[in-house]
Design a protein around this motif. Structure first.
Motif, PDB file in Angstrom:
ATOM      1  N   LEU A   1       0.814  -1.214   0.000  1.00 45.96           N
ATOM      2  CA  LEU A   1       0.000   0.000   0.000  1.00 45.96           C
ATOM      3  C   LEU A   1       0.854   1.273   0.000  1.00 45.96           C
ATOM      4  CD1 LEU A   1      -3.046   0.591   0.385  1.00 45.96           C
ATOM      5  CD2 LEU A   1      -2.674   0.441   2.847  1.00 45.96           C
ATOM      6  N   GLN A   2       2.014   1.190   0.599  1.00 46.42           N
ATOM      7  CA  GLN A   2       2.848   2.388   0.778  1.00 46.42           C
ATOM      8  C   GLN A   2       3.493   2.838  -0.523  1.00 46.42           C
ATOM      9  OE1 GLN A   2       5.976   1.725   3.589  1.00 46.42           O
ATOM     10  NE2 GLN A   2       4.867   0.096   4.626  1.00 46.42           N
ATOM     11  N   ASP A   3       3.932   4.127  -0.528  1.00 46.65           N
ATOM     12  CA  ASP A   3       4.818   4.574  -1.598  1.00 46.65           C
ATOM     13  C   ASP A   3       6.069   3.709  -1.542  1.00 46.65           C
ATOM     14  OD1 ASP A   3       3.250   6.603  -2.503  1.00 46.65           O
ATOM     15  OD2 ASP A   3       4.107   8.082  -1.133  1.00 46.65           O
TER      16      ASP A   3
ATOM     17  N   ILE B   1       0.371 -15.726   5.264  1.00 45.35           N
ATOM     18  CA  ILE B   1       0.798 -15.520   6.652  1.00 45.35           C
ATOM     19  C   ILE B   1      -0.427 -15.363   7.544  1.00 45.35           C
ATOM     20  CG2 ILE B   1       2.179 -14.160   8.251  1.00 45.35           C
ATOM     21  CD1 ILE B   1       3.856 -15.554   6.054  1.00 45.35           C
ATOM     22  N   ALA B   2      -0.637 -16.346   8.397  1.00 44.58           N
ATOM     23  CA  ALA B   2      -1.707 -16.275   9.402  1.00 44.58           C
ATOM     24  C   ALA B   2      -1.061 -15.777  10.690  1.00 44.58           C
ATOM     25  CB  ALA B   2      -2.345 -17.645   9.556  1.00 44.58           C
ATOM     26  N   SER B   3      -1.341 -16.408  11.816  1.00 44.79           N
ATOM     27  CA  SER B   3      -0.698 -16.052  13.083  1.00 44.79           C
ATOM     28  C   SER B   3      -1.113 -17.070  14.115  1.00 44.79           C
ATOM     29  CB  SER B   3      -1.155 -14.665  13.536  1.00 44.79           C
ATOM     30  OG  SER B   3      -0.707 -14.423  14.860  1.00 44.79           O
TER      31      SER B   3
ATOM     32  N   PRO C   1       3.092 -17.438  12.656  1.00 46.51           N
ATOM     33  CA  PRO C   1       4.189 -16.982  13.517  1.00 46.51           C
ATOM     34  C   PRO C   1       3.698 -16.619  14.918  1.00 46.51           C
ATOM     35  CG  PRO C   1       4.042 -15.654  11.488  1.00 46.51           C
ATOM     36  CD  PRO C   1       2.784 -16.441  11.608  1.00 46.51           C
ATOM     37  N   GLY C   2       4.637 -16.655  15.858  1.00 48.57           N
ATOM     38  CA  GLY C   2       4.397 -16.049  17.174  1.00 48.57           C
ATOM     39  C   GLY C   2       4.654 -14.553  17.057  1.00 48.57           C
ATOM     40  N   TYR C   3       4.841 -13.912  18.197  1.00 51.38           N
ATOM     41  CA  TYR C   3       5.052 -12.459  18.165  1.00 51.38           C
ATOM     42  C   TYR C   3       6.405 -12.110  17.530  1.00 51.38           C
ATOM     43  CZ  TYR C   3       1.192 -12.532  21.476  1.00 51.38           C
ATOM     44  OH  TYR C   3      -0.017 -12.748  22.088  1.00 51.38           O
TER      45      TYR C   3
END
Ligand code: NAD
Length: 259
Positions: free
Chosen positions: A38-40, A147-149, A194-196
C-alpha cells in the motif's frame, strides 16, 4: 531442493517487516521477487539492501507495485501485468500484507472490524486467487503461502484483539480450502502461523500499551519475541521443491506459545 533459481514470487506486504525479510530470503535462494504494498515505494536502508541484493545476485530487479490488496480488480490487473512481464511465469505467492488493532470488543467500531477482515482475509484471498489464476493458465503449478498467526488459535489475556484473532483463524481455514480446490492444478497452499515478531506492527502497540512487551515476551517457552529473520528458512522451504508434498498445512513457528 531449496533452490529458487528462475522462479518468480509475488510477495504482498513486501515494503517492510516480515514481507521484506522473506523477500530477501527468497531472493537469496535465487528467486525474482515482485513486492506489492500500500505504501509509496520505501526508501529505507533495508529496502535498498534487498533491491541491490536482487540485482547483484540474480541480475533481476526487486520490482515494487504500489497497490491495495483489498481492491480485487487492481490485484488481478497487477498479477496479469507481472505474468506478462515474466513471460507467463508466476511460481509463488506469499501473502504477508496485514493489519493489527487492539480494542475491546464492546468498544470496537463496525468499520474497524470490517476493515480488519477486509485486509487480512479478503486481501489474502484476492492475492492468492489472482496468483492461482495465472498459475492455472500457465499450467506449471505453484506454491502459495499465506501468513496467518498463532493469534488465530489463542485468546489473548488482558490485551484484546478479537477482530485480528478471528481474521487469522479465517486465513488458516481459507488456506486449507484453497489447497483442496487447487491441488488438481498442482498448486500447493499452506499457511504460516508466527508467534510475536518484533516489527512495526508490534512496536507501535508497545508504545501505546506499557508493560505489554514484557507480558508477551513471557508468554512463550523461549521467553522472548522473535525477529523476522527467524521465518526465512520456513518461507524458502514452503516455496521450494523441498516441500513438494506439503499442502493444506499450517506451520506454527511460535516459540512453543501454542504448544
Ligand atoms: P508490518 O506492519 O511491518 O507490515 C505489514 C505490511 O502490510 C506493511 O508494509 C503495510 O503497508 C502492508 N499493508 C497493510 N495493508 C495493506 C493493504 N491493504 N494493501 C497492501 N499492503 C498492505 O507488519 P508485519 O509484522 O511485518 O506483518 C506481516 C504479516 O505477519 C501480517 O500478516 C501480520 O498479521 C503477520 N504476523 C505478524 C506478527 C507480529 O507479531 N508482528 C505475528 C504473527 C503474524
Amino acid at each position: 531442493e531449496f533452490d529458487l533459481k528462475g522462479k518468480v514470487v509475488v510477495v504482498s506486504g513486501g515494503a517492510q517487516g516480515l514481507g521484506l525479510a522473506l523477500s530477501e530470503a527468497l531472493i537469496e535462494a535465487g528467486a525474482t521477487v515482485h513486492a506489492l504494498d500500500l505504501q509509496d515505494k520505501p526508501e529505507t536502508e533495508d529496502f535498498q539492501r534487498v533491491a541491490s541484493l536482487s540485482l547483484s545476485l540474480n541480475d533481476k530487479e526487486f520490482v515494487y507495485h504500489r497497490i491495495d490488496v483489498t481492491h480485487r480488480l487492481q490485484v488481478d490487473q497487477t498479477f496479469a501485468e507481472i505474468s506478462e512481464a515474466e513471460e507467463g511465469h508466476i511460481d509463488g505467492v506469499l501473502a504477508a500484507a496485514g493489519i493489527q488493532n487492539i480494542c475491546p470488543a464492546l468498544e470496537y467500531k463496525s468499520e474497524d472490524f470490517d476493515k480488519m477482515l477486509r485486509v487480512n482475509v479478503t486481501g489474502c484471498f484476492n492475492v492468492a486467487r489472482a496468483g492461482a489464476k495465472q498459475m492455472v493458465e500457465a499450467g506449471n503449478g505453484g506454491s502459495i503461502l499465506m501468513i496467518a498467526s498463532m493469534s488465530g488459535s489463542i485468546a489473548n489475556k488482558g490485551l484484546i484483539c478479537p477482530a485480528y484473532n478471528a481474521s487469522k483463524a479465517a486465513v488458516v481455514q481459507l488456506g486449507r480450502n484453497l489447497a483442496s480446490e487447487w491441488g488438481v492444478h498442482n498448486i500447493r497452499v499452506n499457511t504460516l502461523s508466527p508467534g510475536y515478531i518484533r516489527t512495526n506492527m508490534l512496536t507501535s502497540l508497545f508504545d501505546s500499551h506499557p508493560g505489554m512487551e514484557q507480558q508477551w515476551e513471557g508468554d512463550n517457552m523461549l521467553g522472548r519475541l522473535s525477529t523476522p529473520d527467524e521465518y526465512r528458512g520456513a518461507a524458502v522451504f514452503l516455496m521450494s521443491k523441498a516441500s513438494s508434498f506439503m499442502t493444506g498445512a499450517d506451520l506454527k513457528i511460535d516459540g512453543g506459545h501454542t504448544a
